[in-house]
Design a protein around this motif. Structure first.
Motif, PDB file in Angstrom:
ATOM      1  N   ASN A  71       4.220  42.797 -22.619  1.00 36.37           N
ATOM      2  CA  ASN A  71       5.524  42.176 -22.465  1.00 36.37           C
ATOM      3  C   ASN A  71       5.728  41.227 -23.629  1.00 36.37           C
ATOM      4  O   ASN A  71       5.226  40.115 -23.627  1.00 36.37           O
ATOM      5  CB  ASN A  71       5.586  41.438 -21.127  1.00 36.37           C
ATOM      6  N   ARG A  72       6.439  41.670 -24.626  1.00 41.37           N
ATOM      7  CA  ARG A  72       6.621  40.858 -25.831  1.00 41.37           C
ATOM      8  C   ARG A  72       7.396  39.587 -25.566  1.00 41.37           C
ATOM      9  O   ARG A  72       7.139  38.570 -26.195  1.00 41.37           O
ATOM     10  CB  ARG A  72       7.313  41.685 -26.917  1.00 41.37           C
ATOM     11  N   ASN A  73       8.351  39.621 -24.665  1.00 38.39           N
ATOM     12  CA  ASN A  73       9.110  38.403 -24.377  1.00 38.39           C
ATOM     13  C   ASN A  73       8.214  37.317 -23.826  1.00 38.39           C
ATOM     14  O   ASN A  73       8.350  36.157 -24.198  1.00 38.39           O
ATOM     15  CB  ASN A  73      10.263  38.687 -23.406  1.00 38.39           C
ATOM     16  N   ASN A  74       7.291  37.675 -22.935  1.00 39.61           N
ATOM     17  CA  ASN A  74       6.366  36.675 -22.396  1.00 39.61           C
ATOM     18  C   ASN A  74       5.490  36.101 -23.496  1.00 39.61           C
ATOM     19  O   ASN A  74       5.243  34.904 -23.537  1.00 39.61           O
ATOM     20  CB  ASN A  74       5.499  37.258 -21.293  1.00 39.61           C
ATOM     21  N   MET A  75       5.016  36.976 -24.393  1.00 36.33           N
ATOM     22  CA  MET A  75       4.173  36.516 -25.482  1.00 36.33           C
ATOM     23  C   MET A  75       4.977  35.582 -26.389  1.00 36.33           C
ATOM     24  O   MET A  75       4.491  34.519 -26.779  1.00 36.33           O
ATOM     25  CB  MET A  75       3.636  37.699 -26.291  1.00 36.33           C
ATOM     26  N   ASN A  76       6.210  35.954 -26.709  1.00 37.51           N
ATOM     27  CA  ASN A  76       7.055  35.099 -27.541  1.00 37.51           C
ATOM     28  C   ASN A  76       7.316  33.763 -26.857  1.00 37.51           C
ATOM     29  O   ASN A  76       7.310  32.721 -27.512  1.00 37.51           O
ATOM     30  CB  ASN A  76       8.382  35.788 -27.859  1.00 37.51           C
ATOM     31  N   ASN A  77       7.547  33.784 -25.558  1.00 38.91           N
ATOM     32  CA  ASN A  77       7.777  32.545 -24.819  1.00 38.91           C
ATOM     33  C   ASN A  77       6.551  31.647 -24.849  1.00 38.91           C
ATOM     34  O   ASN A  77       6.667  30.432 -25.005  1.00 38.91           O
ATOM     35  CB  ASN A  77       8.179  32.833 -23.372  1.00 38.91           C
ATOM     36  N   GLU A  78       5.366  32.239 -24.719  1.00 42.44           N
ATOM     37  CA  GLU A  78       4.136  31.451 -24.764  1.00 42.44           C
ATOM     38  C   GLU A  78       3.978  30.782 -26.115  1.00 42.44           C
ATOM     39  O   GLU A  78       3.651  29.594 -26.192  1.00 42.44           O
ATOM     40  CB  GLU A  78       2.919  32.341 -24.497  1.00 42.44           C
ATOM     41  N   VAL A  79       4.214  31.543 -27.180  1.00 39.18           N
ATOM     42  CA  VAL A  79       4.092  30.993 -28.535  1.00 39.18           C
ATOM     43  C   VAL A  79       5.106  29.877 -28.739  1.00 39.18           C
ATOM     44  O   VAL A  79       4.771  28.807 -29.261  1.00 39.18           O
ATOM     45  CB  VAL A  79       4.270  32.106 -29.599  1.00 39.18           C
ATOM     46  N   MET A  80       6.337  30.099 -28.307  1.00 40.02           N
ATOM     47  CA  MET A  80       7.374  29.072 -28.482  1.00 40.02           C
ATOM     48  C   MET A  80       7.061  27.817 -27.660  1.00 40.02           C
ATOM     49  O   MET A  80       7.331  26.705 -28.108  1.00 40.02           O
ATOM     50  CB  MET A  80       8.751  29.624 -28.115  1.00 40.02           C
ATOM     51  N   ASN A  81       6.492  27.991 -26.476  1.00 36.04           N
ATOM     52  CA  ASN A  81       6.102  26.826 -25.661  1.00 36.04           C
ATOM     53  C   ASN A  81       5.044  25.990 -26.368  1.00 36.04           C
ATOM     54  O   ASN A  81       5.097  24.770 -26.346  1.00 36.04           O
ATOM     55  CB  ASN A  81       5.613  27.263 -24.287  1.00 36.04           C
ATOM     56  N   ILE A  82       4.103  26.665 -26.998  1.00 36.97           N
ATOM     57  CA  ILE A  82       3.052  25.942 -27.731  1.00 36.97           C
ATOM     58  C   ILE A  82       3.649  25.238 -28.940  1.00 36.97           C
ATOM     59  O   ILE A  82       3.393  24.052 -29.178  1.00 36.97           O
ATOM     60  CB  ILE A  82       1.908  26.894 -28.139  1.00 36.97           C
ATOM     61  N   ILE A  83       4.458  25.955 -29.701  1.00 37.92           N
ATOM     62  CA  ILE A  83       5.071  25.366 -30.893  1.00 37.92           C
ATOM     63  C   ILE A  83       5.952  24.175 -30.510  1.00 37.92           C
ATOM     64  O   ILE A  83       6.022  23.181 -31.230  1.00 37.92           O
ATOM     65  CB  ILE A  83       5.858  26.426 -31.684  1.00 37.92           C
ATOM     66  N   GLY A  84       6.599  24.254 -29.361  1.00 36.54           N
ATOM     67  CA  GLY A  84       7.469  23.178 -28.906  1.00 36.54           C
ATOM     68  C   GLY A  84       6.751  21.870 -28.639  1.00 36.54           C
ATOM     69  O   GLY A  84       7.383  20.813 -28.558  1.00 36.54           O
ATOM     70  N   ARG A  85       5.456  21.897 -28.529  1.00 37.22           N
ATOM     71  CA  ARG A  85       4.675  20.684 -28.285  1.00 37.22           C
ATOM     72  C   ARG A  85       4.479  19.846 -29.547  1.00 37.22           C
ATOM     73  O   ARG A  85       4.105  18.686 -29.472  1.00 37.22           O
ATOM     74  CB  ARG A  85       3.302  21.043 -27.726  1.00 37.22           C
ATOM     75  N   PHE A  86       4.727  20.470 -30.704  1.00 31.50           N
ATOM     76  CA  PHE A  86       4.486  19.802 -31.984  1.00 31.50           C
ATOM     77  C   PHE A  86       5.733  19.071 -32.476  1.00 31.50           C
ATOM     78  O   PHE A  86       6.855  19.446 -32.160  1.00 31.50           O
ATOM     79  CB  PHE A  86       4.059  20.831 -33.048  1.00 31.50           C
ATOM     80  N   GLU A  87       5.512  18.047 -33.286  1.00 27.35           N
ATOM     81  CA  GLU A  87       6.602  17.366 -33.988  1.00 27.35           C
ATOM     82  C   GLU A  87       7.099  18.290 -35.098  1.00 27.35           C
ATOM     83  O   GLU A  87       6.368  19.181 -35.546  1.00 27.35           O
ATOM     84  CB  GLU A  87       6.093  16.053 -34.613  1.00 27.35           C
ATOM     85  N   LYS A  88       8.340  18.074 -35.551  1.00 25.38           N
ATOM     86  CA  LYS A  88       8.933  18.928 -36.584  1.00 25.38           C
ATOM     87  C   LYS A  88       8.051  19.007 -37.835  1.00 25.38           C
ATOM     88  O   LYS A  88       7.832  20.079 -38.382  1.00 25.38           O
ATOM     89  CB  LYS A  88      10.322  18.442 -36.955  1.00 25.38           C
ATOM     90  N   SER A  89       7.534  17.881 -38.280  1.00 24.69           N
ATOM     91  CA  SER A  89       6.687  17.889 -39.478  1.00 24.69           C
ATOM     92  C   SER A  89       5.397  18.675 -39.238  1.00 24.69           C
ATOM     93  O   SER A  89       4.872  19.313 -40.151  1.00 24.69           O
ATOM     94  CB  SER A  89       6.357  16.460 -39.910  1.00 24.69           C
ATOM     95  N   GLN A  90       4.904  18.640 -38.020  1.00 24.30           N
ATOM     96  CA  GLN A  90       3.693  19.390 -37.690  1.00 24.30           C
ATOM     97  C   GLN A  90       3.973  20.892 -37.641  1.00 24.30           C
ATOM     98  O   GLN A  90       3.101  21.691 -37.978  1.00 24.30           O
ATOM     99  CB  GLN A  90       3.140  18.922 -36.345  1.00 24.30           C
ATOM    100  N   VAL A  91       5.172  21.256 -37.224  1.00 25.16           N
ATOM    101  CA  VAL A  91       5.523  22.677 -37.132  1.00 25.16           C
ATOM    102  C   VAL A  91       5.470  23.325 -38.506  1.00 25.16           C
ATOM    103  O   VAL A  91       4.981  24.448 -38.660  1.00 25.16           O
ATOM    104  CB  VAL A  91       6.913  22.876 -36.473  1.00 25.16           C
ATOM    105  N   GLU A  92       5.938  22.624 -39.523  1.00 28.03           N
ATOM    106  CA  GLU A  92       5.884  23.168 -40.886  1.00 28.03           C
ATOM    107  C   GLU A  92       4.443  23.445 -41.296  1.00 28.03           C
ATOM    108  O   GLU A  92       4.134  24.497 -41.856  1.00 28.03           O
ATOM    109  CB  GLU A  92       6.568  22.210 -41.861  1.00 28.03           C
TER     110      GLU A  92
END
Length: 108
Positions: A71-92
């Motif tokens: 289920n690619r949507n679930n995988m994408n959601n998991e990745v986005m949830n993890i990325i969402g924990r970071f500050e903008k500068s950390q995301v880069e």
């Protein structure tokens, strides 16, 4: 190609059973005959994109899952949830690290 239909049929039947649908109930929801659904579930018949869409909607799943078992949507959601924990500068920095990891794994 027949193996794709066979595996998809197994996943459709498994999802149907997990949701406690009879074959007739799922067929009605997907607007196909129960005989055709049986043929799909046992891998005897292929199906159109339209039928795949209707089955996925009736089973409340993604077409990717039916066809590929993931289920690619679930995988994408998991990745986005993890990325969402970071500050903008950390995301880069995270993106740069992910690019490096990807290149490293690609060369293996």
């Amino acid at each position: 190609m027949k193996k794709v239909y066979y595996n998809a049929g197994i996943r459709i039947r498994d999802l149907r059973e997990k949701k406690h649908f009879t074959r007739e109930q799922l067929a009605e929801k997907a607007e196909i005959s129960s005989k055709f659904l049986y043929e799909i579930e046992v891998g005897n018949r292929g199906f159109s994109a339209d039928t795949l869409y209707k089955l996925a909607e009736a089973l409340n799943t993604d077409m990717d899952y039916i066809l590929q078992g993931e289920n690619r949507n679930n995988m994408n959601n998991e990745v986005m949830n993890i990325i969402g924990r970071f500050e903008k500068s950390q995301v880069e920095s995270l993106i740069e690290m992910m690019e490096l990891i990807y290149r490293m794994l690609e060369t293996r």
